[in-house]
Write a protein that holds these residues in place. Structure first.
Motif, PDB file in Angstrom:
ATOM      1  N   SER A 253       0.834  -1.198   0.000  1.00 43.30           N
ATOM      2  CA  SER A 253       0.000   0.000   0.000  1.00 43.30           C
ATOM      3  C   SER A 253       0.869   1.249   0.000  1.00 43.30           C
ATOM      4  N   PRO A 254       0.393   2.343  -0.589  1.00 43.61           N
ATOM      5  CA  PRO A 254       1.191   3.570  -0.664  1.00 43.61           C
ATOM      6  C   PRO A 254       1.606   4.127   0.690  1.00 43.61           C
ATOM      7  N   ASP A 255       0.817   3.838   1.736  1.00 41.85           N
ATOM      8  CA  ASP A 255       1.187   4.328   3.064  1.00 41.85           C
ATOM      9  C   ASP A 255       2.057   3.345   3.842  1.00 41.85           C
ATOM     10  N   GLY A 256       2.358   2.188   3.240  1.00 45.56           N
ATOM     11  CA  GLY A 256       3.241   1.224   3.878  1.00 45.56           C
ATOM     12  C   GLY A 256       2.627   0.456   5.033  1.00 45.56           C
ATOM     13  N   ARG A 257       1.313   0.508   5.194  1.00 44.88           N
ATOM     14  CA  ARG A 257       0.664  -0.194   6.309  1.00 44.88           C
ATOM     15  C   ARG A 257       0.301  -1.628   5.975  1.00 44.88           C
ATOM     16  N   PHE A 258      -0.047  -1.877   4.706  1.00 50.16           N
ATOM     17  CA  PHE A 258      -0.538  -3.192   4.318  1.00 50.16           C
ATOM     18  C   PHE A 258       0.225  -3.720   3.109  1.00 50.16           C
ATOM     19  N   LEU A 259       0.168  -5.035   2.977  1.00 48.92           N
ATOM     20  CA  LEU A 259       0.740  -5.728   1.836  1.00 48.92           C
ATOM     21  C   LEU A 259      -0.246  -6.799   1.415  1.00 48.92           C
ATOM     22  N   TRP A 260      -0.430  -6.949   0.104  1.00 50.62           N
ATOM     23  CA  TRP A 260      -1.352  -7.958  -0.413  1.00 50.62           C
ATOM     24  C   TRP A 260      -0.610  -8.903  -1.353  1.00 50.62           C
ATOM     25  N   THR A 261      -0.998 -10.158  -1.328  1.00 51.98           N
ATOM     26  CA  THR A 261      -0.454 -11.136  -2.261  1.00 51.98           C
ATOM     27  C   THR A 261      -1.601 -11.903  -2.903  1.00 51.98           C
ATOM     28  N   ALA A 262      -1.333 -12.485  -4.069  1.00 53.99           N
ATOM     29  CA  ALA A 262      -2.270 -13.389  -4.734  1.00 53.99           C
ATOM     30  C   ALA A 262      -1.638 -14.773  -4.791  1.00 53.99           C
ATOM     31  N   THR A 263      -2.449 -15.801  -4.591  1.00 49.25           N
ATOM     32  CA  THR A 263      -1.957 -17.182  -4.638  1.00 49.25           C
ATOM     33  C   THR A 263      -2.864 -18.011  -5.528  1.00 49.25           C
ATOM     34  N   ARG A 264      -2.275 -18.587  -6.577  1.00 52.86           N
ATOM     35  CA  ARG A 264      -3.004 -19.485  -7.473  1.00 52.86           C
ATOM     36  C   ARG A 264      -3.179 -20.846  -6.795  1.00 52.86           C
ATOM     37  N   GLY A 265      -4.130 -21.614  -7.277  1.00 48.54           N
ATOM     38  CA  GLY A 265      -4.419 -22.907  -6.647  1.00 48.54           C
ATOM     39  C   GLY A 265      -5.376 -22.723  -5.490  1.00 48.54           C
ATOM     40  N   ALA A 273      -0.249  -7.201   7.472  1.00 48.61           N
ATOM     41  CA  ALA A 273       0.044  -5.912   8.091  1.00 48.61           C
ATOM     42  C   ALA A 273       1.556  -5.759   8.206  1.00 48.61           C
ATOM     43  N   LEU A 274       2.058  -4.581   7.850  1.00 50.95           N
ATOM     44  CA  LEU A 274       3.470  -4.268   7.993  1.00 50.95           C
ATOM     45  C   LEU A 274       3.667  -3.414   9.235  1.00 50.95           C
ATOM     46  N   ASP A 275       4.707  -3.719  10.012  1.00 54.69           N
ATOM     47  CA  ASP A 275       4.968  -2.910  11.195  1.00 54.69           C
ATOM     48  C   ASP A 275       5.477  -1.534  10.757  1.00 54.69           C
ATOM     49  N   PRO A 276       5.406  -0.527  11.647  1.00 60.98           N
ATOM     50  CA  PRO A 276       5.793   0.840  11.252  1.00 60.98           C
ATOM     51  C   PRO A 276       7.203   0.945  10.700  1.00 60.98           C
ATOM     52  N   ASP A 279       9.940  -3.785   8.985  1.00 61.95           N
ATOM     53  CA  ASP A 279      10.804  -4.955   9.174  1.00 61.95           C
ATOM     54  C   ASP A 279      10.049  -6.262   9.369  1.00 61.95           C
ATOM     55  N   ALA A 280       8.732  -6.212   9.528  1.00 63.55           N
ATOM     56  CA  ALA A 280       7.981  -7.434   9.810  1.00 63.55           C
ATOM     57  C   ALA A 280       6.634  -7.370   9.118  1.00 63.55           C
ATOM     58  N   ALA A 281       6.164  -8.535   8.673  1.00 60.61           N
ATOM     59  CA  ALA A 281       4.852  -8.673   8.043  1.00 60.61           C
ATOM     60  C   ALA A 281       4.062  -9.726   8.810  1.00 60.61           C
ATOM     61  N   ARG A 282       2.766  -9.450   9.032  1.00 63.96           N
ATOM     62  CA  ARG A 282       1.912 -10.363   9.796  1.00 63.96           C
ATOM     63  C   ARG A 282       0.648 -10.637   8.996  1.00 63.96           C
TER      64      ARG A 282
END
Length: 344
Positions: A253-265, A273-276, A279-282
């Motif tokens: 996301s442009p604000d660096g708060r979230f990350l999205w992925t797509a998974t086939r199958g 969620a990205l930490d401020p 360094d970490a993704a949850r």
């Protein structure tokens, strides 16, 4: 198109060998909905697309055994091919970027990166240089040799970063006098099969999505030294997949708060969620992708997510909750053998 303004456009790449229409042009409505306007199938299997500086030209890889790059005029209701496709001197290009007056392609089939100069009119000349990767990985079928799946400039514009699924590595290249030279190769976990990466908006982190295991590798990035350092790895699925799962694309996301992925199958979009500090993704949750086999995932300028669902033959779009980052399906449009989405 009141006031003489052109309706916003989206461009969809597709596999003509699987029934796709080639390069598809669509209008983007005020709510983000897509309406197909036209298509051209002059170039076989234009699977991945990129715009040139200023958005005046559209480039596509021809993901064939021979491999080529084509340039189109994207204006109007159908992209217009400007010149015969230029050969990349490699097999199976899956990704391209435009940088520094050149087109770079990631060649999955032959495990290399090609450099194609751009002529004065913006059309690509044949490859002037091909940098071959070397190595292998532990997967007996997918990692017998190098398979470069993505190449893109880092945010500073100083480096070309290539993701190699076959060698479990990310390679940082320098461009000098039109030639690519390997700066450094960074090893990831053996057997992970890195496919694509995305940079954090701070320019100091990047996130590598792994295809052979449904995980995300978090890395710190130093543009001054062209240095990458993995600092963690997290699952993009809540448990072991019920069958084969092939993550395909990652978006921050442009604000660096979230990350999205797509998974086939599994046919899901994952929300992390990205930490401020970056360094970490949850992993927070997953939602259905709205189709089958989401090969690409992209965030539009309007802030909606779009999934190119290759095997169900459609592009689905999602609104995103600003507080939770959770996508909600808002619509879809038929697009046979869809492989990528790009906004103009």
């Amino acid at each position: 198109m009141g006031g003489g303004e052109r309706t916003a456009r989206a461009y969809i790449g597709s596999f003509t060998a699987a029934g796709g229409a080639g390069v598809v042009t669509a209008a983007v409505g005020p709510d983000g909905g897509l309406t197909v306007l036209g298509a051209t199938a002059e170039v076989p299997d234009p699977s991945y697309l990129a715009l040139g500086p200023g958005g005046d030209l559209l480039y596509a890889v021809s993901e064939t055994a021979d491999g080529a790059v084509a340039a189109f005029d994207p204006a109007g209701d159908m992209a217009r091919l400007l010149a015969p496709p230029a050969p990349v001197a490699a097999e199976g290009p899956t990704h391209l970027c435009v940088h520094g007056g050149r087109v770079f392609t990631a060649n999955y089939g032959s495990g290399s990166v090609s450099v194609l100069p751009l002529r004065a009119d913006g059309t690509p000349a044949p490859a002037a240089h091909v940098l071959n990767h070397h190595g292998s990985g532990p997967h007996p079928q997918r990692q017998q040799g190098p398979h470069v799946h993505q190449v893109l400039p880092d945010p500073s514009g100083r480096w070309l970063v290539a993701v190699d699924l076959g060698t479990d590595s990310v390679r940082v290249h320098a461009l000098r006098d039109g030639m690519l030279t390997l700066h450094r190769e960074f090893a990831l976990r053996p057997g992970s099969g890195p496919r694509h990466l995305a940079f954090h908006p701070d320019g100091h982190h990047l996130y590598v999505l792994n295809e052979l295991t449904p995980t995300l590798t978090v890395c710190r990035w130093d543009a001054d030294g062209g240095d990458l350092r993995p600092v963690g790895e997290t699952a993009v699925l809540p448990g072991a997949p019920g069958a084969d799962a092939y993550p395909s694309e990652v978006v921050v996301s442009p604000d660096g708060r979230f990350l999205w992925t797509a998974t086939r199958g599994e046919d899901v979009l994952s929300v992390l969620a990205l930490d401020p500090a970056g360094d970490a993704a949850r992993l927070l949750t997953t939602v259905p992708c709205g189709g089958h086999w989401p090969r690409d995932l992209v965030l539009s300028p309007q802030g909606l997510l779009y999934a190119a669902n290759e095997r169900s033959g459609d592009v689905s779009w999602f609104t995103v909750d600003p507080d939770s980052g959770t996508p909600s399906l808002a619509g879809s449009v038929p697009a046979p053998a869809a492989s990528s989405v790009l906004f103009g």
